[in-house]
Design a protein around this motif. Structure first.
Motif, mmCIF file in Angstrom:
data_model
loop_
_atom_site.group_PDB
_atom_site.id
_atom_site.type_symbol
_atom_site.label_atom_id
_atom_site.label_comp_id
_atom_site.label_asym_id
_atom_site.label_seq_id
_atom_site.Cartn_x
_atom_site.Cartn_y
_atom_site.Cartn_z
ATOM 1 N N LYS A 74 62.670 25.991 0.195
ATOM 2 C CA LYS A 74 63.578 25.184 -0.619
ATOM 3 C C LYS A 74 64.965 25.816 -0.665
ATOM 4 O O LYS A 74 65.988 25.138 -0.504
ATOM 5 C CB LYS A 74 63.017 25.022 -2.029
ATOM 6 C CG LYS A 74 63.874 24.105 -2.911
ATOM 7 C CD LYS A 74 63.255 23.912 -4.290
ATOM 8 C CE LYS A 74 64.124 22.968 -5.124
ATOM 9 N NZ LYS A 74 63.555 22.787 -6.489
ATOM 10 N N MET A 75 65.002 27.151 -0.872
ATOM 11 C CA MET A 75 66.279 27.849 -0.962
ATOM 12 C C MET A 75 67.047 27.806 0.366
ATOM 13 O O MET A 75 68.274 27.826 0.383
ATOM 14 C CB MET A 75 66.052 29.297 -1.385
ATOM 15 C CG MET A 75 65.574 29.448 -2.820
ATOM 16 S SD MET A 75 66.719 28.747 -4.030
ATOM 17 C CE MET A 75 68.038 29.937 -3.941
ATOM 18 N N ALA A 76 66.324 27.757 1.486
ATOM 19 C CA ALA A 76 66.979 27.678 2.792
ATOM 20 C C ALA A 76 67.857 26.435 2.883
ATOM 21 O O ALA A 76 68.948 26.463 3.462
ATOM 22 C CB ALA A 76 65.937 27.662 3.900
ATOM 23 N N THR A 77 67.390 25.321 2.286
ATOM 24 C CA THR A 77 68.151 24.073 2.320
ATOM 25 C C THR A 77 69.145 23.983 1.167
ATOM 26 O O THR A 77 70.255 23.472 1.339
ATOM 27 C CB THR A 77 67.193 22.868 2.302
ATOM 28 O OG1 THR A 77 66.380 22.917 3.487
ATOM 29 C CG2 THR A 77 67.938 21.553 2.267
ATOM 30 N N GLU A 78 68.781 24.494 -0.011
ATOM 31 C CA GLU A 78 69.692 24.465 -1.164
ATOM 32 C C GLU A 78 70.944 25.309 -0.916
ATOM 33 O O GLU A 78 72.006 25.027 -1.459
ATOM 34 C CB GLU A 78 68.971 24.964 -2.430
ATOM 35 C CG GLU A 78 67.844 24.077 -2.920
ATOM 36 C CD GLU A 78 68.346 22.780 -3.560
ATOM 37 O OE1 GLU A 78 69.569 22.634 -3.743
ATOM 38 O OE2 GLU A 78 67.512 21.909 -3.868
ATOM 39 N N ASN A 93 72.247 25.667 2.089
ATOM 40 C CA ASN A 93 72.801 25.141 3.356
ATOM 41 C C ASN A 93 72.551 26.068 4.535
ATOM 42 O O ASN A 93 73.134 25.890 5.606
ATOM 43 C CB ASN A 93 74.311 24.863 3.242
ATOM 44 C CG ASN A 93 74.599 23.706 2.313
ATOM 45 O OD1 ASN A 93 73.789 22.795 2.179
ATOM 46 N ND2 ASN A 93 75.749 23.759 1.649
ATOM 47 N N TYR A 94 71.681 27.053 4.340
ATOM 48 C CA TYR A 94 71.284 27.920 5.457
ATOM 49 C C TYR A 94 70.558 27.080 6.507
ATOM 50 O O TYR A 94 70.730 27.274 7.712
ATOM 51 C CB TYR A 94 70.385 29.038 4.936
ATOM 52 C CG TYR A 94 69.798 29.933 6.000
ATOM 53 C CD1 TYR A 94 70.534 30.995 6.517
ATOM 54 C CD2 TYR A 94 68.505 29.729 6.486
ATOM 55 C CE1 TYR A 94 70.005 31.836 7.498
ATOM 56 C CE2 TYR A 94 67.969 30.552 7.465
ATOM 57 C CZ TYR A 94 68.729 31.602 7.966
ATOM 58 O OH TYR A 94 68.194 32.417 8.939
ATOM 59 N N PHE A 95 69.729 26.158 6.053
ATOM 60 C CA PHE A 95 69.006 25.252 6.952
ATOM 61 C C PHE A 95 69.213 23.825 6.441
ATOM 62 O O PHE A 95 68.389 23.290 5.704
ATOM 63 C CB PHE A 95 67.516 25.603 7.005
ATOM 64 C CG PHE A 95 66.772 24.890 8.105
ATOM 65 C CD1 PHE A 95 66.695 25.431 9.380
ATOM 66 C CD2 PHE A 95 66.157 23.659 7.881
ATOM 67 C CE1 PHE A 95 66.025 24.778 10.403
ATOM 68 C CE2 PHE A 95 65.482 22.994 8.898
ATOM 69 C CZ PHE A 95 65.416 23.567 10.164
ATOM 70 N N GLU A 148 80.041 33.050 5.084
ATOM 71 C CA GLU A 148 81.088 32.366 5.862
ATOM 72 C C GLU A 148 80.488 31.640 7.058
ATOM 73 O O GLU A 148 80.921 30.526 7.393
ATOM 74 C CB GLU A 148 82.134 33.388 6.329
ATOM 75 C CG GLU A 148 83.025 33.891 5.194
ATOM 76 C CD GLU A 148 83.965 35.007 5.647
ATOM 77 O OE1 GLU A 148 83.768 35.513 6.796
ATOM 78 O OE2 GLU A 148 84.862 35.383 4.882
ATOM 79 N N HIS A 149 79.486 32.271 7.693
ATOM 80 C CA HIS A 149 78.824 31.631 8.837
ATOM 81 C C HIS A 149 78.084 30.368 8.392
ATOM 82 O O HIS A 149 78.168 29.321 9.058
ATOM 83 C CB HIS A 149 77.841 32.620 9.468
ATOM 84 C CG HIS A 149 77.118 32.085 10.655
ATOM 85 N ND1 HIS A 149 77.713 31.903 11.884
ATOM 86 C CD2 HIS A 149 75.825 31.667 10.805
ATOM 87 C CE1 HIS A 149 76.840 31.411 12.738
ATOM 88 N NE2 HIS A 149 75.692 31.253 12.111
ATOM 89 N N VAL A 150 77.371 30.440 7.261
ATOM 90 C CA VAL A 150 76.638 29.285 6.725
ATOM 91 C C VAL A 150 77.607 28.162 6.359
ATOM 92 O O VAL A 150 77.390 26.986 6.686
ATOM 93 C CB VAL A 150 75.791 29.708 5.499
ATOM 94 C CG1 VAL A 150 75.256 28.485 4.758
ATOM 95 C CG2 VAL A 150 74.640 30.605 5.924
ATOM 96 N N ASP A 151 78.714 28.531 5.686
ATOM 97 C CA ASP A 151 79.705 27.527 5.274
ATOM 98 C C ASP A 151 80.351 26.847 6.488
ATOM 99 O O ASP A 151 80.593 25.630 6.483
ATOM 100 C CB ASP A 151 80.794 28.185 4.420
ATOM 101 C CG ASP A 151 80.267 28.640 3.062
ATOM 102 O OD1 ASP A 151 79.176 28.172 2.675
ATOM 103 O OD2 ASP A 151 80.930 29.458 2.404
ATOM 104 N N GLU A 152 80.625 27.628 7.512
ATOM 105 C CA GLU A 152 81.241 27.090 8.723
ATOM 106 C C GLU A 152 80.333 26.053 9.394
ATOM 107 O O GLU A 152 80.785 24.970 9.802
ATOM 108 C CB GLU A 152 81.540 28.235 9.697
ATOM 109 C CG GLU A 152 82.253 27.812 10.967
ATOM 110 C CD GLU A 152 82.455 28.963 11.945
ATOM 111 O OE1 GLU A 152 82.688 28.676 13.140
ATOM 112 O OE2 GLU A 152 82.344 30.133 11.529
#
Length: 811
Positions: free
Chosen positions: A741-745, A747-749, A796-800
């Motif tokens: 769940k946290m992976a999607t919350e 935005n990692y996944f 920063e990588h996740v946000d990009e």
């Protein structure tokens, strides 16, 4: 459909029955059962070697209640596309009437940027200008023989991702992340393929061998050469016929003429057709004189050149043009190595330089003809030389200098970390898919080496299957690790003495090597895994030997200059003769007793129990049944007196940045993996297939709907699923779905679809959670969490990535 209705539908589905052995908290079973329940049609499944295969099929038993086939490692796409093609053919003939769906589990092709040149039978061509009409010089990986190959398909994609760049004295190429790179394995003398992105994971001292020469060539033998018949000019004074010439003598003459020859025609009452070969070197004059005598052609030498007056010879040589247009006809380049060497030697006498050294000979040849440049390179490669090209412009014309050598050690380019970089690229990428061999000769910035086309061994095989439009669904789950194994005759050092690996039970204690104290330590076996029949290699030291698969890691002493030595894990394919591996001392081989007081010897050189032994031999063996253990804590055990890795959590291209694995451990030296994982969904989207999606078992209804849509899609479809592996993530099994769940919350996944060339984001977090909250749930990020700068890099990588998908959806 709500969660309760979906649960009932999955439970009623009997395509995967109880009996699998997935770990506590593992989502694999949920993914498999949801996928199989998302279609009411008959289904055929192909599965690559992975957790899904190992835990569901314990030979001769299986949990699969559908037609199921196991493929070696990552060839599931190739397997399922072959089955689907057979199905279509049989259905067309009326032998099958059922409507069947095809599913593959597991999991990359790649391409070149423009201006990369590929050797065709017409010379080097820029990859973007090659068509399916071209014939490519390919290399047979079994014997390194040059062979012609047709192009099955030209791949052309829009690409917006990193490019891997290799810049070495002998090798230069810029390719996409998933491009196949042919490396030469000195252990088995074979050419093997790795992904370009894998080059980024190699250490400073690692060597990657790229072939730049030593190729083989099987040409033709031809005894004589005969000039074509011509219609003589009535006024010609040069009508004397020329009989058949010994082919070797003719090639020698032809080489002299190509380098130093020219033609002249005088129109008068009697047309005079003159062929000249200029030469002033005494030694070369003697050679040309001897050659011409053997041709039995009338000639004379005047001041600085040989002269032949003969219309038949003149007419034949006219087709090869003036200096800037000269070339060598294909029929000569098709001859065997003996003939080609004679031709090359005579070429060198004119425009070449030869430097003889103690163990080798170096050549340099100059020309202003682009075609002749390509011809000389082709001949030199067929003769087994390593070739280098220099270009320069002088007096408004291009000049080419081809250098080549027969020095054997330079026929392999040893790439190091300093030669490998990456950069962002947005634009077209290209690659020809060959009908056979899949290895080509490429040239970039004058450096000539071997590289591969878009054939596939992995999600590699997926690339071709997607391009050909096979009607199947491919589900890939990101479990971030890979498996390795030992031969079933391996002897394991247990608490009660030596036991064959087939006798080890879950919960039994085995001896391991403590990587902090360098002492033996008892650890519990948490599982024994049957990994099927695989090819093994035998590793020999002076006292021990063991058989393992090519990806099985061994603990190796790495000696560093000007700093402390360290231990690293190397797979069998990375090992070489004289590498120093950790082994038990001979006196403890049969029984290990540490009831005595342990010595605090933290240096392996003076260790009471362990010693460093050099590898004497690494010998390829046949395919055997293989098993492996999983050991808690230390993640290694002692087999046949040698410290070896257990199965599971090793670094792979799917491993995230900063993650601690058992082959990239976090600690004082490193915080974990230093590269970001590949974005597989974007790679597949570049193929422009009808349907691509990402899914998460925590959002099960969304995952089910996407699987259902994938099965209903005509043509290939692909779903990438986040699979939170509690073992690899080093997390509590009860936290698996919280992590998902946290992976999607965070935005990692992110969850999105790519359908009919349009993006749709399926879930946008109401309030974005910082990536740190996701990392905290996994102890493999413990070192990263100590450094706020590293957390910022990941954020920063996740946000990009997230912002990139948002922009694509808006379009």
């Amino acid at each position: 459909m709500n969660n309760s209705e979906l649960a009932i539908k999955i439970n009623e589905n009997k395509k995967l029955v109880p009996g699998h052995r997935t770990c506590a908290g593992c989502p694999i079973a949920v993914i498999l059962r949801t996928a199989l329940a998302s279609t009411d049609k008959k289904i055929v499944v192909a599965s690559a070697t992975s957790c899904a295969e190992v835990t569901t099929t314990i030979y001769p038993y299986t949990s699969w209640n559908v037609p199921w086939m196991h493929s070696v490692f990552a060839n599931a796409a190739a397997t399922i596309s072959g089955i689907e093609s057979s199905y279509k053919a049989l259905k067309k003939k009326g032998k099958i009437k059922k409507d069947i769906r095809f599913l593959a589990f597991g999991g990359d092709g790649g391409c070149y940027i423009p201006k990369t040149k590929i050797l065709t039978t017409e010379g080097f061509k820029n990859v973007e200008k090659i068509t399916t009409k071209d014939l490519i010089w390919s290399i047979n990986p079994k014997n390194k023989t040059l062979e012609k190959s047709k192009i099955k398909k030209m791949h052309k994609y829009n690409y917006n991702e990193k490019i891997i760049s290799v810049n070495h004295n002998f090798v230069h190429f810029d390719v996409s992340l998933q491009h196949n790179i042919p490396i030469y394995n000195k252990l088995n003398n074979k050419i093997e393929a790795i992904k370009a992105h894998e080059l980024l994971n190699y250490g400073r001292s690692d060597k990657i061998n790229i072939i730049t020469g030593d190729l083989n060539w099987k040409g033709k033998n031809k005894k004589y050469f005969e000039l074509p018949k011509i219609k003589y000019n009535k006024n010609s004074n040069n009508k004397k016929d020329i009989p058949k010439i010994n082919m070797k003598i003719w090639l020698e003459f032809f080489g002299y003429w190509i380098s130093e020859g020219h033609l002249s025609k005088h129109n008068s009452k009697r047309n005079i057709y003159n062929t000249f070969i200029s030469q002033t070197k005494k030694a070369t004059i003697k050679k040309i004189d001897k050659c011409l005598k053997q041709t039995k052609i009338n000639y004379w030498y005047n001041k600085d050149r040989f002269c032949i007056s003969n219309q038949k010879l003149w007419v034949y040589l006219e087709q090869f043009g003036k200096a800037k247009d000269k070339y060598i006809p294909q029929e000569f380049k098709e001859l065997s190595k003996d003939y080609l060497q004679i031709l090359l030697n005579s070429l060198m006498e004119g425009d070449g330089t030869i430097i003889k050294r103690l163990k080798s000979t170096a050549y340099s040849y100059s020309t202003i003809s682009k075609k002749l440049k390509d011809d000389v390179i082709e001949i030199a490669l067929k003769l087994g030389y390593r070739v280098h090209l220099d270009e320069r412009t002088r007096k408004n014309r291009k000049e080419y200098s081809i250098s080549f050598s027969n020095y054997k050690p330079t026929r392999l380019a040893n790439l190091r970390k300093k030669h490998i970089t990456n950069y962002n690229y947005k634009g077209k990428i290209y690659c020809p898919e060959l009908e056979k061999n899949h290895i080509m000769v490429i040239e970039k910035d004058g450096r000539i080496s071997l590289n591969m086309n878009s054939f596939d061994i992995g999600l590699q095989s997926l690339s071709g299957a997607l391009e050909r439009g096979h009607d199947f669904t491919y589900i890939c789950y990101t479990n971030e690790g890979y498996m390795n194994c030992l031969s079933t005759d391996s002897l394991i050092m247990t608490e009660s003495g030596l036991k064959q690996i087939t006798e080890i039970k879950k919960g039994e204690k085995v001896w391991a090597f403590d990587q902090k104290t360098y002492q033996p330590v008892l650890k519990k076996c948490t599982g024994v895994f049957d990994n099927g029949r695989k090819k093994v290699y035998e590793i020999e030291t002076i006292h021990q030997n063991i058989k393992a698969t090519s990806n099985h890691p061994f603990l190796v002493l790495k000696r560093n200059k000007n700093k402390e030595n360290e231990f690293v894990w190397k797979t069998v394919t990375e090992l070489k003769k004289d590498d120093e591996i950790v082994t038990l001392k001979k006196k403890f081989y049969k029984n290990l007793d540490i009831n005595k007081n342990l010595k605090n010897d933290y240096k392996i050189q003076n260790n009471h129990y362990f010693i460093i032994r050099k590898i004497k031999n690494i010998i390829p063996r046949k395919i055997e049944q293989t098993l492996d253990l999983r050991v808690e804590g230390e993640h290694n055990f002692i087999a046949n007196g040698i410290v070896v890795h257990n199965t599971g959590n090793q670094r792979s291209s799917a491993t995230p940045y900063g993650a601690s694995t058992t082959t990239t451990p976090s600690g004082k030296v490193s915080f974990g993996k230093e590269k970001f994982q590949k974005d597989l969904a974007q790679i597949i989207i570049a193929h422009n297939i009808p349907y691509v999606a990402t899914a998460n078992p925590e959002f099960q209804i969304d995952m089910y709907e996407k699987m259902k849509k994938a099965f209903e899609t005509k043509g290939p479809s692909f779903i990438l699923i986040f699979a939170a592996c509690p073992t690899n993530m080093k997390a509590d099994p009860s936290e698996t779905f919280t992590i998902s769940k946290m992976a999607t919350e965070t935005n990692y996944f992110p969850l999105y679809e790519y359908e009919n060339r349009k993006y749709k984001i399926n879930y946008k977090p109401f309030k974005k959670v910082p990536i740190e909250e996701f990392l905290k749930l996994q102890t493999k990020f413990r070192e990263v969490l100590k450094d706020k700068k590293e957390i910022k890099i990941i954020q920063e990588h996740v946000d990009e990535k997230w912002n990139s998908i948002l922009k694509k959806e808006e379009k």
